[in-house]
Design a protein around this motif. Sequence first.
Motif, PDB file in Angstrom:
ATOM      1  N   ALA A 158       0.826  -1.211   0.000  1.00 15.10           N
ATOM      2  CA  ALA A 158       0.000   0.000   0.000  1.00 15.10           C
ATOM      3  C   ALA A 158       0.857   1.257   0.000  1.00 15.10           C
ATOM      4  O   ALA A 158       0.358   2.352  -0.229  1.00 15.10           O
ATOM      5  CB  ALA A 158      -0.932   0.014   1.210  1.00 15.10           C
ATOM      6  N   ILE A 159       2.154   1.088   0.269  1.00 11.64           N
ATOM      7  CA  ILE A 159       3.108   2.195   0.295  1.00 11.64           C
ATOM      8  C   ILE A 159       4.358   1.741  -0.455  1.00 11.64           C
ATOM      9  O   ILE A 159       4.745   0.572  -0.381  1.00 11.64           O
ATOM     10  CB  ILE A 159       3.445   2.592   1.745  1.00 11.64           C
TER      11      ILE A 159
ATOM     12  N   ASN B 235      10.503   3.086  -5.886  1.00 10.19           N
ATOM     13  CA  ASN B 235       9.067   3.252  -6.112  1.00 10.19           C
ATOM     14  C   ASN B 235       8.341   1.924  -6.290  1.00 10.19           C
ATOM     15  O   ASN B 235       7.252   1.876  -6.835  1.00 10.19           O
ATOM     16  CB  ASN B 235       8.794   4.158  -7.324  1.00 10.19           C
ATOM     17  N   ASN B 236       8.936   0.825  -5.850  1.00 12.17           N
ATOM     18  CA  ASN B 236       8.274  -0.471  -5.843  1.00 12.17           C
ATOM     19  C   ASN B 236       7.546  -0.651  -4.516  1.00 12.17           C
ATOM     20  O   ASN B 236       7.952  -0.074  -3.492  1.00 12.17           O
ATOM     21  CB  ASN B 236       9.283  -1.598  -6.046  1.00 12.17           C
ATOM     22  N   PRO B 237       6.486  -1.443  -4.462  1.00  7.51           N
ATOM     23  CA  PRO B 237       5.715  -1.586  -3.224  1.00  7.51           C
ATOM     24  C   PRO B 237       6.536  -2.253  -2.130  1.00  7.51           C
ATOM     25  O   PRO B 237       7.300  -3.191  -2.379  1.00  7.51           O
ATOM     26  CB  PRO B 237       4.525  -2.461  -3.644  1.00  7.51           C
ATOM     27  N   LEU B 238       6.354  -1.777  -0.926  1.00 10.69           N
ATOM     28  CA  LEU B 238       7.059  -2.349   0.216  1.00 10.69           C
ATOM     29  C   LEU B 238       6.388  -3.646   0.650  1.00 10.69           C
ATOM     30  O   LEU B 238       5.153  -3.773   0.612  1.00 10.69           O
ATOM     31  CB  LEU B 238       7.066  -1.355   1.386  1.00 10.69           C
ATOM     32  N   LEU B 239       7.213  -4.592   1.078  1.00 10.65           N
ATOM     33  CA  LEU B 239       6.720  -5.859   1.598  1.00 10.65           C
ATOM     34  C   LEU B 239       6.849  -5.852   3.115  1.00 10.65           C
ATOM     35  O   LEU B 239       7.459  -4.942   3.699  1.00 10.65           O
ATOM     36  CB  LEU B 239       7.515  -7.016   0.994  1.00 10.65           C
ATOM     37  N   GLY B 240       6.301  -6.867   3.752  1.00  7.99           N
ATOM     38  CA  GLY B 240       6.379  -6.958   5.199  1.00  7.99           C
ATOM     39  C   GLY B 240       6.735  -8.364   5.637  1.00  7.99           C
ATOM     40  O   GLY B 240       6.192  -9.337   5.111  1.00  7.99           O
TER      41      GLY B 240
ATOM     42  N   CYS C 223      11.979  -3.218   1.299  1.00 11.23           N
ATOM     43  CA  CYS C 223      12.015  -3.382  -0.152  1.00 11.23           C
ATOM     44  C   CYS C 223      12.987  -4.525  -0.451  1.00 11.23           C
ATOM     45  O   CYS C 223      14.035  -4.646   0.195  1.00 11.23           O
ATOM     46  CB  CYS C 223      12.480  -2.097  -0.818  1.00 11.23           C
ATOM     47  N   ALA C 224      12.660  -5.379  -1.395  1.00 10.54           N
ATOM     48  CA  ALA C 224      13.470  -6.573  -1.616  1.00 10.54           C
ATOM     49  C   ALA C 224      13.864  -6.717  -3.074  1.00 10.54           C
ATOM     50  O   ALA C 224      13.065  -6.438  -3.976  1.00 10.54           O
ATOM     51  CB  ALA C 224      12.707  -7.816  -1.157  1.00 10.54           C
ATOM     52  N   HIS C 225      15.109  -7.179  -3.283  1.00 11.53           N
ATOM     53  CA  HIS C 225      15.607  -7.604  -4.588  1.00 11.53           C
ATOM     54  C   HIS C 225      15.539  -6.503  -5.643  1.00 11.53           C
ATOM     55  O   HIS C 225      15.156  -6.756  -6.781  1.00 11.53           O
ATOM     56  CB  HIS C 225      14.830  -8.837  -5.071  1.00 11.53           C
TER      57      HIS C 225
ATOM     58  N   SER D 220       4.926   7.125  -1.289  1.00  8.57           N
ATOM     59  CA  SER D 220       6.135   6.467  -0.798  1.00  8.57           C
ATOM     60  C   SER D 220       6.288   6.768   0.695  1.00  8.57           C
ATOM     61  O   SER D 220       5.686   7.709   1.233  1.00  8.57           O
ATOM     62  CB  SER D 220       7.367   6.955  -1.563  1.00  8.57           C
ATOM     63  N   TYR D 221       7.136   5.972   1.360  1.00  6.86           N
ATOM     64  CA  TYR D 221       7.323   6.162   2.801  1.00  6.86           C
ATOM     65  C   TYR D 221       7.946   7.532   3.100  1.00  6.86           C
ATOM     66  O   TYR D 221       7.563   8.212   4.054  1.00  6.86           O
ATOM     67  CB  TYR D 221       8.210   5.051   3.348  1.00  6.86           C
ATOM     68  N   ALA D 222       8.891   7.951   2.270  1.00  2.00           N
ATOM     69  CA  ALA D 222       9.534   9.247   2.495  1.00  2.00           C
ATOM     70  C   ALA D 222       8.541  10.388   2.339  1.00  2.00           C
ATOM     71  O   ALA D 222       8.591  11.381   3.076  1.00  2.00           O
ATOM     72  CB  ALA D 222      10.693   9.419   1.521  1.00  2.00           C
ATOM     73  N   GLU D 223       7.628  10.281   1.398  1.00  2.00           N
ATOM     74  CA  GLU D 223       6.614  11.324   1.199  1.00  2.00           C
ATOM     75  C   GLU D 223       5.699  11.432   2.412  1.00  2.00           C
ATOM     76  O   GLU D 223       5.304  12.534   2.806  1.00  2.00           O
ATOM     77  CB  GLU D 223       5.814  11.029  -0.060  1.00  2.00           C
ATOM     78  N   LEU D 224       5.345  10.282   3.011  1.00  2.00           N
ATOM     79  CA  LEU D 224       4.503  10.314   4.213  1.00  2.00           C
ATOM     80  C   LEU D 224       5.253  10.965   5.372  1.00  2.00           C
ATOM     81  O   LEU D 224       4.673  11.729   6.148  1.00  2.00           O
ATOM     82  CB  LEU D 224       4.076   8.901   4.588  1.00  2.00           C
TER      83      LEU D 224
END
Length: 597
Positions: free
Chosen positions: A346-347, A353-358, A374-376, A530-534
């Motif tokens: 969702a972020i 700019n790829n989606p973050l995983l958890g 962020c992975a790979h 993105s996380y930085a924008e938030l």
Amino acid sequence: MEQNRLLRNGVLAVRVSTVGQGTDGDSPEAQIEQGKRYAPTHGINITKILTYLESAAGDNQPMQHVIDYAIDPKNEIDVVLIKSIDRFTRGGSTTYDLLKRQLEPHGVVLEDMYGVISNVKVNTLEHLGMKYKWSVHTPTRKTELLEAERAKDEVRDILTRMIGSEIRYTQIGYWSRSARYGYKTEKIETVNGRRVILVEKSDEATIIRRMYEMRASGLHSDDQISEEMNRLGFRTPIKVVRDKINRTKIVKRIGGKRMTGKLLRAYISKTIYAGVNTEKWTGDKPVRCKFNGLVSIDLFNKANRGKLHITLDSDDHDHPIVGSAPKQEKFAKKNVYNKEFPYRKAITCPHCNNPLLGSASRGRLGKYYPAYHCAHHGHYFRVPKDEFDATINSFVERIMISPERFDEVAQAVIKVWEGRNVKVQDNAVIRENRRIEIESQMRVIVDKMKLVSSQTAIKYMEEELIELEQQVNDLDTRKDEEMNQKTVDMPTILTYLKYFVEHMKDLLIDHCNPILKARYFGVIFDEVPSYAELARGITNIEKVPGVNELFKLSHTETVSLVREKGLEPSRPEALAPKASVSTIPPLAHYIIVSKIT
């Protein structure tokens, strides 16, 4: 007695190329009538008539069965009578010669009514009193082979004219095949002559539209949509399967199946319902049809959820672009049901700019450390889950709906509520019409049972009656469920709407369902942040692009003008409300959290 002794026993072979010619009764009957007139005047006694409704241009030659019958000694056949060589085969000279050569060892001759085939044999050494295998020949053999080749070439010419025209008109935007479910064919006058288009079939078209609307809303699973389609009367079209040899014989009927989740996805992806043809004849280049689709292109794209996307080309309006949705849009609509990491996908990552995983990494002592990452993608970015959630909460705590926009939101909610009331009424009409149709079918079956004495037939009729009765019960059950639902008046809805507008925190932070909380958070944005924008947006909302214009930071006058969209979690029926809001009527909450369009 002498006349009967001179008669030759013959089998009349009749063939037409298509089932349509045979079922219409024109061509086969004409050949039989012509054969019966020809036979007596040429000393032939027709003992058997064999009719085939099958093309003779392929590897499977229907006349092979005639030859097998003729060379069987117990049938005592002297001649095989055909109308012309093109009725015997269209496989060319080689196929013709192979078929005819099978008759010679058994003393059976091939004869046509046009006189092209001659069974007179000439010995070129007869004047010398000698005879060899190579000296005996049939003078008309060359003519027969040329006629067989002409028959084969005629197939190519006919198909080229017919199929070529159909392909051309398909590429223009007309329709050349059988109608799809929800449509019926109709001929109209156009600038290209009298052409075939598809027009909606009212009862089926309503079901197709309902299917797309339900899937585009994101409020129902595929199985739930399938069940609703079946309640409304969906059944796949019934097709007839004919015997490969005797095309007048019906082997079985296929179709009449109920909607399933897998079948639903197949129907949803059919671009023809949006008025775009992507079949083989378009040359892998989508064509905008000359008729209207059952649904809009926008609704089609929403229902396919990014897996299939139609985009109109401003430079070539007749050839839209069909493919996958843009990457960003797919991320924005992606739902991942993981309560431990509700904000995954969702972020996006601030670097790529790829989606973050958890996920949670396991330490040396066996302790797990949950984090978003962020992975790979060639770089390292990882934020602990607690820090990540704190950033989200800090941003959300300052979000509010602009008070001056409340009237617009209220009007949008009223509009949506009225539209859904209309849909409920339409669905009731559809179900009632379906019930009347089923009852008519049941009466027809009961009337047939009175005339049938076969226990097997009665058994199948009873099974069909039971199935129809179950469909009626399902419709009645659905009707009772809707009648028992509590209705909410509009003033009550607006009261709760105002409550949520003033208490955004109840939805975005204090909600007990983390998955729905993340979805509510997602509707704040028109683009995936993105996380930085938030992190930057905690102090200045202008640092976060794509914020829906309904929202702004509290204690500021800054509003990010983008486009009006609204609040819409994908699955409000999964909501587990807090005690403080547990008294909110279901319909009110459903309207409040639905898309404002």
